[in-house]
Structures are given as C-alpha cells and as structure tokens.
Design a protein around this motif. Structure first.
Motif, mmCIF file in Angstrom:
data_model
loop_
_atom_site.group_PDB
_atom_site.id
_atom_site.type_symbol
_atom_site.label_atom_id
_atom_site.label_comp_id
_atom_site.label_asym_id
_atom_site.label_seq_id
_atom_site.Cartn_x
_atom_site.Cartn_y
_atom_site.Cartn_z
ATOM 1 N N PRO A 9 0.638 -1.311 0.158
ATOM 2 C CA PRO A 9 -0.142 -0.170 0.099
ATOM 3 C C PRO A 9 1.122 1.106 -0.488
ATOM 4 O O PRO A 9 2.383 1.651 0.599
ATOM 5 N N LEU A 10 0.532 2.143 -0.738
ATOM 6 C CA LEU A 10 0.950 3.692 -0.462
ATOM 7 C C LEU A 10 0.949 4.844 1.207
ATOM 8 O O LEU A 10 -0.486 4.144 1.030
ATOM 9 N N ASP A 11 1.181 5.111 1.027
ATOM 10 C CA ASP A 11 1.217 5.498 2.443
ATOM 11 C C ASP A 11 0.525 6.975 1.766
ATOM 12 O O ASP A 11 0.426 7.577 0.853
ATOM 13 N N CYS A 29 -6.027 -2.094 -6.292
ATOM 14 C CA CYS A 29 -7.433 -1.592 -5.514
ATOM 15 C C CYS A 29 -7.178 -0.273 -4.336
ATOM 16 O O CYS A 29 -6.213 0.218 -4.383
ATOM 17 N N GLY A 30 -8.441 0.594 -4.333
ATOM 18 C CA GLY A 30 -8.517 2.076 -3.863
ATOM 19 C C GLY A 30 -7.790 2.975 -4.664
ATOM 20 O O GLY A 30 -7.948 2.255 -6.215
ATOM 21 N N THR A 31 -7.091 3.524 -4.541
ATOM 22 C CA THR A 31 -6.991 4.717 -5.302
ATOM 23 C C THR A 31 -4.890 5.178 -5.333
ATOM 24 O O THR A 31 -4.750 5.442 -3.998
ATOM 25 N N ALA A 32 -4.861 6.054 -5.801
ATOM 26 C CA ALA A 32 -3.633 6.209 -5.262
ATOM 27 C C ALA A 32 -2.933 7.596 -6.566
ATOM 28 O O ALA A 32 -4.328 7.835 -7.149
ATOM 29 N N GLU A 33 -2.028 8.916 -5.569
ATOM 30 C CA GLU A 33 -2.071 9.940 -7.053
ATOM 31 C C GLU A 33 -0.263 9.763 -7.096
ATOM 32 O O GLU A 33 0.143 9.780 -6.541
ATOM 33 N N PHE A 34 -0.568 10.210 -8.416
ATOM 34 C CA PHE A 34 1.120 10.264 -8.870
ATOM 35 C C PHE A 34 0.926 11.910 -9.691
ATOM 36 O O PHE A 34 0.016 12.044 -10.495
ATOM 37 N N GLU A 35 2.481 12.347 -9.050
ATOM 38 C CA GLU A 35 2.869 13.294 -9.737
ATOM 39 C C GLU A 35 3.692 13.532 -10.687
ATOM 40 O O GLU A 35 5.453 12.686 -9.680
ATOM 41 N N ILE A 36 4.358 12.534 -11.670
ATOM 42 C CA ILE A 36 5.917 12.804 -12.736
ATOM 43 C C ILE A 36 6.574 13.533 -13.162
ATOM 44 O O ILE A 36 5.947 13.681 -14.011
ATOM 45 N N GLU A 37 7.295 14.238 -12.237
ATOM 46 C CA GLU A 37 8.043 15.487 -13.207
ATOM 47 C C GLU A 37 7.414 16.070 -13.506
ATOM 48 O O GLU A 37 6.684 17.308 -14.781
ATOM 49 N N GLY A 38 5.923 16.698 -12.889
ATOM 50 C CA GLY A 38 4.953 17.318 -13.636
ATOM 51 C C GLY A 38 3.639 17.586 -14.303
ATOM 52 O O GLY A 38 2.455 17.840 -14.542
ATOM 53 N N ASN A 62 -4.869 6.508 -0.915
ATOM 54 C CA ASN A 62 -6.119 6.612 -0.118
ATOM 55 C C ASN A 62 -5.760 5.768 1.103
ATOM 56 O O ASN A 62 -5.258 4.639 0.576
ATOM 57 N N ALA A 63 -6.624 6.218 1.779
ATOM 58 C CA ALA A 63 -7.270 4.300 2.563
ATOM 59 C C ALA A 63 -7.163 2.864 2.094
ATOM 60 O O ALA A 63 -8.123 3.026 1.002
ATOM 61 N N ARG A 64 -6.062 2.721 2.858
ATOM 62 C CA ARG A 64 -6.907 0.357 2.311
ATOM 63 C C ARG A 64 -6.523 1.122 0.510
ATOM 64 O O ARG A 64 -7.515 -0.413 0.116
ATOM 65 N N ASN A 65 -5.648 1.219 0.240
ATOM 66 C CA ASN A 65 -5.327 0.774 -1.084
ATOM 67 C C ASN A 65 -4.378 -0.113 -1.463
ATOM 68 O O ASN A 65 -3.684 -0.821 -0.224
ATOM 69 N N ARG A 66 -4.020 -0.981 -2.421
ATOM 70 C CA ARG A 66 -2.952 -1.647 -2.635
ATOM 71 C C ARG A 66 -2.654 -2.028 -3.650
ATOM 72 O O ARG A 66 -3.125 -1.115 -5.115
ATOM 73 N N GLN A 67 -1.197 -1.779 -4.609
ATOM 74 C CA GLN A 67 -0.513 -0.931 -5.555
ATOM 75 C C GLN A 67 0.375 -2.441 -5.779
ATOM 76 O O GLN A 67 1.018 -3.473 -5.149
ATOM 77 N N LEU A 68 0.603 -2.776 -7.258
ATOM 78 C CA LEU A 68 1.393 -4.109 -7.886
ATOM 79 C C LEU A 68 1.907 -3.277 -8.308
ATOM 80 O O LEU A 68 2.204 -1.741 -9.312
ATOM 81 N N ILE A 69 4.241 -3.445 -7.864
ATOM 82 C CA ILE A 69 4.529 -2.125 -8.671
ATOM 83 C C ILE A 69 5.071 -3.503 -9.440
ATOM 84 O O ILE A 69 6.204 -4.459 -8.214
#
Length: 277
Positions: A9-11, A29-38, A62-69
């Motif tokens: 999960p992402l913080d 699951c959940g959502t995530a926010e990414f900004e990559i050099e603008g 967000n709360a209860r997210n899970r990422q495959l990296i």
C-alpha cells in the motif's frame, strides 16, 4: 540485475523520490495519486502509470489501497536481449488503464508472486514482467490508428501557459479536445511527435529559461511559477534538456540592474525619462 514485482500500500502522506530503474505502478484496489515531473494523474483500480528511470515523482495513496509495483532495471532480462524493444515503453511517463484480459493476467501474477518460494527462481519475475510489458506495449501501440482530425494546438498552448504553475493532467488537456485520455495521447503524439507529458515539460522548461534570462526572480520562485515541485527538480530537468544548470545560465546571461540617474533625458515627445544604464 533481475526485475522485481511486489505488492504494497502507498502511504496517505505524499512522498517523492527518483530511482535509477524503470517502474510500473498498477493500482489493484483503492486509488493513488502520482505526479511525475509535473504531469499528474489519479490511478483508479486496474489503472497505472509508467515511471521512467531518474524521473522524480510524487505519490500517495488513499486508505486501504494496494499497488502492484514492477521495478525494472534497464539491464534486466525483461528489457534486454530479445525483449530490448520493450524499453520504448519508458520513453516518457504515461498513465493507462487495463482491459479485461490484462486484469485476468494480473490476478495470475499476484498468485505467482504470493506462492512462489522466495528466491526459488531469480528470473521468474522477469518472465512474468516481460509478458505484461509486451501486452501493454501492444495495446498502447494500437493507439497509432487515430483519427485524422488535427488538434487545436493554439487552444492547448494557451491552456498550458495559463496553468503552468498548476498540476496539469492529461485528462485536462484531453477534455479540451473532447477526447478520452487514450485517444488524445495517441493523436497528440502523432501530431507533435511528443507525448503530452514531454510537451508540457518542454513548455515549462522554455518558460523557466525565459524567466531566468529576463528576470531577477529567485530560482525557487521560478520553479514554482513554471510547475516544478522545487528548485532541485527544475535544475535536474533543466540541465538534462539544455546542458547547463539554471545557475550557469543566469551567470552567463546576467540581467542588468536598472539604475536611475538624477539627470533626466528628453524624449522626442518632450517628456523626461530616467536614464537607464
């Protein structure tokens, strides 16, 4: 060096860094926010982003997210030898969504990395990664079959210039053209030769260069006004694009300080103006 696939999960607190390997992040699951050099984007379930090596990126979940990296060194088996063409996926950051077949494949990948004995086969993650990368490249490549209509670049440029300091998203630009992000990105690349991210980044760098050469603003302020996260991010991108740092450019092209003389000079209209040295 082999690739590595992991789940975590992402913080909720925003973090940022860069690394010397390519990366793909897919929200399970959940959502995530990414900004990559603008260039920023919201990653919903079964959507993801491509993070090229050495690109500073900000991220949070967000709360209860899970990422495959997927961590992918450029010399990993998944990106070398017969798989070398897959490196083209990382020519620029981009955001994508997965179709049903790839969603099913990800379920298989999750199962494999969960049940595979640690270090039982150091190249197993590369085999899983190369299948995903090949399928993803094929799908993103299909976008070259685009519409023949040309984008209104004047409108897009005006929007970019008015929002240089803001968090620009591909969705914001696509909305101007009344297109989906996928179709907009494909048509944009076909028309300009650049991805939306590359184009926005170039516009930000050009604007920053003009401010450095024409103003005495602190570099930290210029970074904020042109959409870079901080002075360090601006300096890194600037040197990579122009071959010199912002400080070097300012040193080579100093802005003269205006000095006001006590002796006015006359203009043709008969009005006195201060003498500028």
């Amino acid at each position: 060096m082999p690739s590595k696939i992991r789940q975590l999960p992402l913080d909720a607190v925003t973090h940022h860094h860069s690394h010397d390997f390519h990366q793909i992040v897919i929200t399970m699951c959940g959502t995530a926010e990414f900004e990559i050099e603008g260039l920023g984007g919201l990653i919903n379930p079964f959507s993801g982003c491509i993070v090229p090596a050495n690109h500073e990126h900000y991220y949070s979940g967000n709360a209860r997210n899970r990422q495959l990296i997927l961590d992918l060194p450029e010399d990993a088996p998944a990106l070398s030898g017969e798989q070398r063409e897959l490196v083209a996926l990382f020519d620029a950051p981009r955001f994508f969504s997965l179709d049903d077949p790839l969603r099913h494949y990800l379920a298989f990948v999750e199962s494999e990395i969960t049940h595979t004995v640690s270090n039982a086969n150091v190249f197993q993650h590369d085999r899983l990664a190369s299948t995903l990368l090949g399928s993803l490249k094929a799908r993103l490549g299909e976008n070259s079959q685009t519409h023949r209509e040309r984008l209104n670049m004047g409108q897009i440029n005006r929007y970019i210039q008015h929002h240089l300091a803001d968090e620009l998203r591909v969705a914001d630009l696509a909305r101007l053209a009344c297109l989906s992000e996928t179709h907009f990105s494909a048509r944009f690349r076909l028309q300009t030769g650049l991805s939306p991210w590359q184009y926005v980044r170039r516009q930000r760098l050009i604007a920053a260069r003009q401010l450095i050469m024409q103003s005495r603003l602190p570099l930290a302020d210029i970074a904020v006004q042109t959409g870079f996260a901080n002075q360090s991010t601006l300096s890194h991108a600037f040197k990579r694009s122009f071959g010199m740092s912002p400080r070097q450019l300012r040193r080579d092209f100093p802005v003269p300080s205006p000095a006001v003389s006590s002796h006015p000079r006359r203009t043709l209209a008969g009005h006195s103006t201060p003498l500028l040295r």
